[in-house]
Design a protein around this motif. Structure first.
Motif, PDB file in Angstrom:
ATOM      1  N   TRP A 205       2.843  29.546 -23.192  1.00 30.97           N
ATOM      2  CA  TRP A 205       2.901  28.829 -21.901  1.00 30.97           C
ATOM      3  C   TRP A 205       3.693  29.650 -20.875  1.00 30.97           C
ATOM      4  N   GLY A 206       2.961  30.211 -19.897  1.00 33.89           N
ATOM      5  CA  GLY A 206       3.644  30.967 -18.831  1.00 33.89           C
ATOM      6  C   GLY A 206       4.397  32.172 -19.355  1.00 33.89           C
ATOM      7  N   ASN A 207       3.833  32.804 -20.364  1.00 33.94           N
ATOM      8  CA  ASN A 207       4.505  33.924 -21.031  1.00 33.94           C
ATOM      9  C   ASN A 207       3.420  34.900 -21.485  1.00 33.94           C
ATOM     10  N   ASN A 213       7.762  40.792 -24.722  1.00 33.24           N
ATOM     11  CA  ASN A 213       8.695  40.760 -25.855  1.00 33.24           C
ATOM     12  C   ASN A 213      10.043  40.203 -25.410  1.00 33.24           C
ATOM     13  N   SER A 214       9.991  39.052 -24.766  1.00 33.20           N
ATOM     14  CA  SER A 214      11.207  38.581 -24.107  1.00 33.20           C
ATOM     15  C   SER A 214      12.109  37.767 -25.023  1.00 33.20           C
ATOM     16  N   ASP A 215      13.392  37.798 -24.700  1.00 31.62           N
ATOM     17  CA  ASP A 215      14.402  36.932 -25.312  1.00 31.62           C
ATOM     18  C   ASP A 215      14.355  36.983 -26.835  1.00 31.62           C
ATOM     19  N   VAL A 234      -3.448  29.013 -24.452  1.00 33.57           N
ATOM     20  CA  VAL A 234      -2.717  29.828 -23.485  1.00 33.57           C
ATOM     21  C   VAL A 234      -2.812  29.183 -22.102  1.00 33.57           C
ATOM     22  N   ILE A 235      -1.649  29.053 -21.455  1.00 34.83           N
ATOM     23  CA  ILE A 235      -1.595  28.449 -20.123  1.00 34.83           C
ATOM     24  C   ILE A 235      -1.158  29.531 -19.148  1.00 34.83           C
ATOM     25  N   ASP A 236      -2.103  30.020 -18.383  1.00 30.01           N
ATOM     26  CA  ASP A 236      -1.843  31.190 -17.542  1.00 30.01           C
ATOM     27  C   ASP A 236      -2.908  31.271 -16.452  1.00 30.01           C
ATOM     28  N   PRO A 237      -2.519  31.591 -15.216  1.00 35.90           N
ATOM     29  CA  PRO A 237      -3.540  31.722 -14.164  1.00 35.90           C
ATOM     30  C   PRO A 237      -4.374  32.998 -14.303  1.00 35.90           C
ATOM     31  N   ARG A 238      -3.999  33.852 -15.252  1.00 38.89           N
ATOM     32  CA  ARG A 238      -4.770  35.085 -15.447  1.00 38.89           C
ATOM     33  C   ARG A 238      -5.314  35.112 -16.882  1.00 38.89           C
ATOM     34  N   VAL A 239      -6.433  35.806 -17.038  1.00 37.48           N
ATOM     35  CA  VAL A 239      -6.975  35.983 -18.383  1.00 37.48           C
ATOM     36  C   VAL A 239      -6.243  37.177 -19.003  1.00 37.48           C
ATOM     37  N   TRP A 329       7.162  29.856 -24.826  1.00 34.99           N
ATOM     38  CA  TRP A 329       7.061  29.720 -23.368  1.00 34.99           C
ATOM     39  C   TRP A 329       7.787  30.848 -22.673  1.00 34.99           C
ATOM     40  N   GLY A 330       7.610  30.920 -21.357  1.00 37.37           N
ATOM     41  CA  GLY A 330       8.179  32.083 -20.672  1.00 37.37           C
ATOM     42  C   GLY A 330       8.673  31.805 -19.277  1.00 37.37           C
ATOM     43  N   LEU A 331       8.813  32.885 -18.597  1.00 34.63           N
ATOM     44  CA  LEU A 331       9.474  32.940 -17.301  1.00 34.63           C
ATOM     45  C   LEU A 331       8.804  32.072 -16.239  1.00 34.63           C
ATOM     46  N   THR A 621       4.204  36.374  -8.669  1.00 31.72           N
ATOM     47  CA  THR A 621       4.706  37.756  -8.676  1.00 31.72           C
ATOM     48  C   THR A 621       5.305  38.129 -10.023  1.00 31.72           C
ATOM     49  N   GLY A 622       5.356  39.432 -10.261  1.00 28.09           N
ATOM     50  CA  GLY A 622       6.224  39.966 -11.309  1.00 28.09           C
ATOM     51  C   GLY A 622       5.700  39.875 -12.727  1.00 28.09           C
ATOM     52  N   ALA A 623       4.397  39.563 -12.939  1.00 23.74           N
ATOM     53  CA  ALA A 623       3.893  39.580 -14.318  1.00 23.74           C
ATOM     54  C   ALA A 623       4.184  40.962 -14.894  1.00 23.74           C
ATOM     55  N   ARG A 624       4.705  40.995 -16.101  1.00 19.72           N
ATOM     56  CA  ARG A 624       5.190  42.258 -16.678  1.00 19.72           C
ATOM     57  C   ARG A 624       4.041  43.213 -16.984  1.00 19.72           C
ATOM     58  N   SER A 627       4.404  49.738 -18.366  1.00 21.04           N
ATOM     59  CA  SER A 627       5.163  50.926 -17.959  1.00 21.04           C
ATOM     60  C   SER A 627       6.625  50.657 -17.679  1.00 21.04           C
ATOM     61  N   TYR A 628       6.884  49.487 -17.123  1.00 23.74           N
ATOM     62  CA  TYR A 628       8.198  49.312 -16.510  1.00 23.74           C
ATOM     63  C   TYR A 628       8.968  48.144 -17.068  1.00 23.74           C
ATOM     64  N   PHE A 629      10.278  48.325 -17.105  1.00 25.03           N
ATOM     65  CA  PHE A 629      11.176  47.192 -17.277  1.00 25.03           C
ATOM     66  C   PHE A 629      11.806  46.966 -15.903  1.00 25.03           C
TER      67      PHE A 629
HETATM   68  N1  LIG Z   1       7.455  45.446 -19.960  1.00 22.47           N
HETATM   69  C1  LIG Z   1       8.388  44.574 -19.549  1.00 22.47           C
HETATM   70  N2  LIG Z   1       8.846  43.622 -20.393  1.00 22.47           N
HETATM   71  C2  LIG Z   1       9.754  42.724 -19.941  1.00 22.47           C
HETATM   72  C3  LIG Z   1      10.291  42.780 -18.630  1.00 22.47           C
HETATM   73  C4  LIG Z   1       9.807  43.815 -17.774  1.00 22.47           C
HETATM   74  O1  LIG Z   1      10.226  43.938 -16.620  1.00 22.47           O
HETATM   75  N3  LIG Z   1       8.861  44.681 -18.265  1.00 22.47           N
HETATM   76  N4  LIG Z   1      11.209  41.849 -18.205  1.00 22.47           N
HETATM   77  C5  LIG Z   1      11.892  41.013 -19.198  1.00 22.47           C
HETATM   78  C6  LIG Z   1      12.366  39.767 -18.582  1.00 22.47           C
HETATM   79  S1  LIG Z   1      13.876  39.774 -17.817  1.00 22.47           S
HETATM   80  C7  LIG Z   1      11.719  38.603 -18.708  1.00 22.47           C
HETATM   81  S2  LIG Z   1      12.394  37.203 -18.011  1.00 22.47           S
HETATM   82  C8  LIG Z   1      10.498  38.478 -19.485  1.00 22.47           C
HETATM   83  C9  LIG Z   1       9.401  37.688 -18.778  1.00 22.47           C
HETATM   84  O2  LIG Z   1       8.241  37.750 -19.507  1.00 22.47           O
HETATM   85  P1  LIG Z   1       7.178  36.580 -19.426  1.00 22.47           P
HETATM   86  O3  LIG Z   1       7.797  35.284 -19.772  1.00 22.47           O
HETATM   87  O4  LIG Z   1       5.984  36.986 -20.203  1.00 22.47           O
HETATM   88  O5  LIG Z   1       6.862  36.502 -17.840  1.00 22.47           O
HETATM   89  P2  LIG Z   1       5.788  37.231 -16.897  1.00 22.47           P
HETATM   90  O6  LIG Z   1       5.188  38.444 -17.500  1.00 22.47           O
HETATM   91  O7  LIG Z   1       6.471  37.384 -15.602  1.00 22.47           O
HETATM   92  O8  LIG Z   1       4.686  36.111 -16.747  1.00 22.47           O
HETATM   93  C10 LIG Z   1       4.012  35.641 -17.894  1.00 22.47           C
HETATM   94  C11 LIG Z   1       2.651  35.117 -17.544  1.00 22.47           C
HETATM   95  O9  LIG Z   1       2.792  33.987 -16.703  1.00 22.47           O
HETATM   96  C12 LIG Z   1       1.666  33.948 -15.857  1.00 22.47           C
HETATM   97  N5  LIG Z   1       1.990  33.071 -14.731  1.00 22.47           N
HETATM   98  C13 LIG Z   1       2.332  33.403 -13.473  1.00 22.47           C
HETATM   99  N6  LIG Z   1       2.620  32.289 -12.749  1.00 22.47           N
HETATM  100  C14 LIG Z   1       2.451  31.238 -13.597  1.00 22.47           C
HETATM  101  C15 LIG Z   1       2.618  29.822 -13.478  1.00 22.47           C
HETATM  102  O10 LIG Z   1       3.015  29.292 -12.447  1.00 22.47           O
HETATM  103  N7  LIG Z   1       2.378  29.067 -14.586  1.00 22.47           N
HETATM  104  C16 LIG Z   1       1.965  29.611 -15.766  1.00 22.47           C
HETATM  105  N8  LIG Z   1       1.758  28.810 -16.796  1.00 22.47           N
HETATM  106  N9  LIG Z   1       1.794  30.933 -15.900  1.00 22.47           N
HETATM  107  C17 LIG Z   1       2.057  31.737 -14.844  1.00 22.47           C
HETATM  108  C18 LIG Z   1       1.407  35.394 -15.501  1.00 22.47           C
HETATM  109  O11 LIG Z   1       0.054  35.565 -15.139  1.00 22.47           O
HETATM  110  C19 LIG Z   1       1.802  36.119 -16.789  1.00 22.47           C
HETATM  111  O12 LIG Z   1       0.661  36.477 -17.559  1.00 22.47           O
HETATM  112  O13 LIG Z   1       9.982  39.772 -19.789  1.00 22.47           O
HETATM  113  C20 LIG Z   1      10.952  40.640 -20.331  1.00 22.47           C
HETATM  114  N10 LIG Z   1      10.208  41.781 -20.799  1.00 22.47           N
END
Ligand SMILES: Nc1nc2c(c(=O)[nH]1)N[C@H]1C(S)=C(S)[C@@H](COP(=O)(O)OP(=O)(O)OC[C@H]3O[C@@H](n4cnc5c(=O)[nH]c(N)nc54)[C@H](O)[C@@H]3O)O[C@H]1N2
Ligand SMILES: Nc1nc2c(c(=O)[nH]1)N[C@H]1C(S)=C(S)[C@@H](COP(=O)(O)OP(=O)(O)OC[C@H]3O[C@@H](n4cnc5c(=O)[nH]c(N)nc54)[C@H](O)[C@@H]3O)O[C@H]1N2
Ligand code: SF4
Ligand SMILES: [Mo]
Length: 746
Positions: A205-207, A213-215, A234-239, A329-331, A621-624, A627-629
């Protein structure tokens, strides 16, 4: 101390051995550079001690040899010519100019000590703030530095603390604990562990776990379980990759997750397919929740979320039927303004279906060390605690991390009310390029400080713009350390294999600085002694752990039945009612709505229709990406080649409508500001009205005195400091925008 009831799995190979002309050393990849995980690595050094190759450690039970490109590319990162390799200072009058002078470590420390102590003497210790970035391996050391200095203001500049903390604090407030998906990560024998059951279905969910590979959650665990037959929703606006392979994909409008969860609760409650026994015995406020969810029938939720109604109903029934079901779940949950009720609604789905503290459900991450709590809390003088910024405004700041509110911090720096901020310590943060919801506000607020020191691996826009002293930090290949906490309970070791310039580890730096401010709080001679201190719960010294890692702690399920969830030893959960609070007594006392609710993301089509006419695209914004962190890695040639420019993903139908092309540079703009960005045409957007773009862009090749173009390419020009009612959550992933062409010469 009694040596661990924990379990170790011996490696066949020792932690260091020779292979041909190379020395091979085992390690954990936990920062720097940034990443939340710390995968098992084998580091190859040549006879000069230079890091030449990094491979995944096949004997590591958590990651089994799998590595991302950023770790495979470590030799280029570690040995990069742009690394900061010695301390530097700059005259206050030259702030913002590329006029640095090399100094010795001693002189650098002398300056920091003198300046911070002068501020403390004149204005009080609270006038120095300690600012961090995301979950790299520094949290305990910087919190200890902050609190032992006497400042209550340990925090960051991310509006609404909108990363992880809304989920952590929200769950702590309503259940007394935090919960993570049980994918057998707590056991050395992993998927074969006797007491463990595989989740029948996992809600992602949103991850985007494979990339993020978060948290502490390794994304490939999802694939491991899919191979064993686990279903996914999977709950995500992107495939995403996982969405494409999911049993069910719910293509959601950004920022409407709370509505979806409330709609699913409506189905599960009204169809009476929840876990009645668990609800009766262990939940508080079910009737009130039942009444609230009547406001969210599936057809209304479909209209709000842009998800077809039948998919919402199917997802709800799948969840209720699965025994057990779990949640990864995620960010995206945190990055909407009303993140707290969104997280509350999603959590309630798994609570009323009884997927709590059971094998394959959601379990509390009992950690070797609760990194999230900080280290050295007891060192803060009691009279300083009430001065923590935001504490009087937002009661939820008492939960989770002991942080100040980023939004109140920025405001305080601007107004000087209730007191002035004069100094700042940055460690693992690049606030102007990445965290700050409004880079210009961050810049202007901090530029008022008398003195700023920053500890980093590379020169950054934030250092160039604001720092007076910069200290060069070590990567994980250049230092010893431990990998504990943050999800999985195992203890692993980070081993030093190489030395770059005069770089020192963050732990070494903070120990040396800490001794200058408050020697009693830093009684150790070297970082390894601090590691042993932190490892106390395992009974291992750092040196022993190096031989025997990884070490696991024992795990138990159904602790709420045996009194192990509560401080008083009674059955139940650590809340006022002793139950999981679907209706929260804590929120009620904090004058927040005790029940979950949905509020239209603001700005957005539902809340600001007139603005939406001007900026007719929904922006996340900011979907990971691989290449980058965050703002890191832009200097690394191979990684940059994979993703050379900031991109905005746009659906091909929308592009045709706009008369724009794939690869074209455009302005992305809304009522708050604009940034330069390049179009990527892609059908992975599930609705042409949604666009998704990168965050944290700057160009190391740009003009240093224009702060490497950080203001020009930064998507956060479009953001504002605007947290939710609780102080948590903000709109980084839920905004609006328009795209238009560059003028000639732009
Ligand atoms: N490669 C890489 N890895 C990272 C990071 C990085 O910068 N680069 N950052 C780290 C950090 S600090 C964090 S917090 C985590 C975050 O990692 P994730 O929790 O995975 O967050 P995102 O990749 O930002 O977004 C996850 C998905 O949410 C979708 N999304 C966007 N808006 C919404 C919405 O409103 N609702 C729902 N359900 N989905 C939505 C996006 O399309 C995306 O596919 O990653 C960590 N890992
Ligand atoms: N628009 C938008 N903005 C976002 C996000 C989003 O999704 N959308 N995501 C947000 C999230 S979730 C987060 S957590 C923040 C992250 O924000 P930050 O964690 O502040 O990330 P960076 O800006 O990359 O800053 C990290 C700095 O630390 C340095 N560094 C890396 N490792 C080490 C180390 O071990 N020691 C030291 N001393 N320095 C090190 C790096 O070189 C870099 O300069 O960004 C947020 N910004
Ligand atoms: S998740 Fe990827 S970048 Fe992070 S430590 Fe593991 S391999 Fe390295
Ligand atoms: Mo984050």
């Amino acid at each position: 101390m009694e040596k661990s009831e924990g379990i170790t799995i011996p490696h066949e190979k020792p932690w260091r051995y020779e292979e041909g002309e190379y020395t091979v050393t085992r390690g954990s990849a936990w920062s720097g550079p940034g990443c939340h995980l710390g995968c098992g690595v084998l580091m190859y050094t040549d006879k000069d001690g230079k890091l030449v190759k990094v491979e995944g450690d096949p004997e590591n039970p958590m990651t089994e040899g799998r590595l991302c490109v950023r770790c495979l590319d470590m030799p280029e990162i570690v040995n990069h010519k742009d690394r900061l390799t010695y301390p530097m200072k700059r005259a206050r009058a030259d702030r913002g100019k590329n006029k640095w002078e090399r100094v010795s470590w001693d002189e650098a420390y002398d300056i920091v000590e003198r300046e911070f102590n002068a501020i403390k003497d004149e204005y009080g210790a609270e006038s120095v703030v300690f600012i961090h970035g995301t979950g790299r391996d520094i949290a305990p050391w910087q919190s200890r530095l902050c609190w032992s200095f006497g400042s209550p203001n340990y925090g960051n500049v991310l509006s609404g603390n909108a990363c992880y903390l809304p989920r952590v604090a929200g769950m702590a407030a309503t259940t007394g604990s935090f919960w993570i998906a049980d994918v057998a990560q707590h056991f050395p024998d992993r998927f074969d562990h006797e007491g463990w059951t595989m989740p029948e279905v996992m809600f992602v969910w949103g991850n985007n776990p494979l990339i993020a590979n978060s948290d502490g959650f390794f994304g490939h665990w999802v694939i491991d379980l899919m191979k064993r037959g686990m279903k996914t929703v999977v709950i995500d606006p992107r495939v995403t990759f996982l969405a494409a392979k999911a049993n069910l994909h719910l293509p959601i409008r950004p920022g409407t997750d709370a509505a979806l969860a409330l709609g699913m609760l409506n189905v599960i409650i009204n169809e009476e397919i929840y876990d009645k026994e668990f609800v009766d015995c262990w939940c508080y406020g079910f009737d009130e929740l039942k009444e609230r969810v009547q406001e969210y029938p599936a057809d209304r939720v479909a209209a709000i979320t842009w998800i077809p109604e039948d998919k919402i109903v199917r997802a709800a029934r799948m969840l209720a039927a699965a025994k057990p079901a779990t949640l990864q779940w995620g960010l995206a949950i945190d990055m909407t303004r009303e993140a707290i009720p969104a997280g509350q609604a999603i959590a309630a789905l798994f609570q009323i279906t009884g997927n709590i503290d059971c094998p394959g459900g959601l379990v509390p991450p009992a950690e070797i060390m609760a990194y999230s709590g900080g280290w050295g809390r007891d060192l803060l003088p009691p009279e300083q605690e009430p001065k923590r910024l935001g504490l009087d405004r937002y009661r939820l700041l008492q939960m989770g991390f002991k942080q100040s509110s980023p939004d109140v911090l920025i405001e305080t720096m601007e107004t000087g009310v209730p007191y002035e901020i004069h100094g700042a310590h940055f460690q693992t943060t690049n606030g102007i390029a990445c965290m700050g919801a409004d880079p210009h506000r961050v810049y202007n607020a901090f530029n008022k400080c008398d003195f700023i020191v920053s500890v980093d691996l590379f020169m950054t826009p934030t250092i160039m713009a604001l720092a007076d002293v910069v200290l060069p930090a070590a990567t994980f290949a250049e230092r010893n350390g431990i990998r504990v906490g943050d999800g999985p309970q195992r203890g692993e070791v980070i081993n030093k294999v190489t030395q770059i310039g005069e770089c020192k580890s963050d732990m070494q730096i903070n120990l040396e600085l800490g001794k200058r401010f408050n020697p009693e709080a830093w009684p150790w001679e070297k970082p390894e002694e601090m590691f042993t201190e932190l490892l106390k719960p395992t009974g291992y010294s750092w040196e022993e752990l190096r031989e025997e890692a990884p070490v696991y702690l024992p795990v138990e399920y159904y602790k709420y039945k045996t009194g192990k969830m509560r401080n008083d030893g009674q059955p139940g959960f650590q809340t006022a009612t002793g139950r999981i609070e679907l209706w929260s007594t804590f929120y009620n006392a904090a004058e927040l709505d005790p029940l979950p609710y949905f509020e239209e993301p603001d700005p957005g089509p539902g809340s600001t229709p007139e603005l939406f006419e001007q900026y007719p695209l929904v922006l996340t914004t900011g979907a990971r990406n691989w290449s980058y962190f965050h703002s890191e890695h832009r200097q690394i040639e191979r990684l940059r080649r994979m993703h050379p420019d900031p991109i905005v993903q746009v659906h091909p139908d929308k592009l045709a409508e706009l008369g724009m092309e794939d690869g074209e540079w455009v302005w992305i703009e809304n009522q708050n500001g604009r940034a330069k960005i390049r179009i990527e045409s892609t059908p992975i957007l599930t609705d042409p009205r949604i666009v998704a773009c990168d965050h944290a862009w700057w160009r190391p090749e740009g003009d240093p005195e224009k702060f490497f173009d950080a203001f020009e390419y930064n998507i956060n020009n479009l953001m504002v400091y605007s947290p939710g009612k609780s102080g948590f959550g903000s709109n980084y992933k839920t905004s609006i925008c328009r795209l238009y062409k560059l003028e000639d010469g732009e």
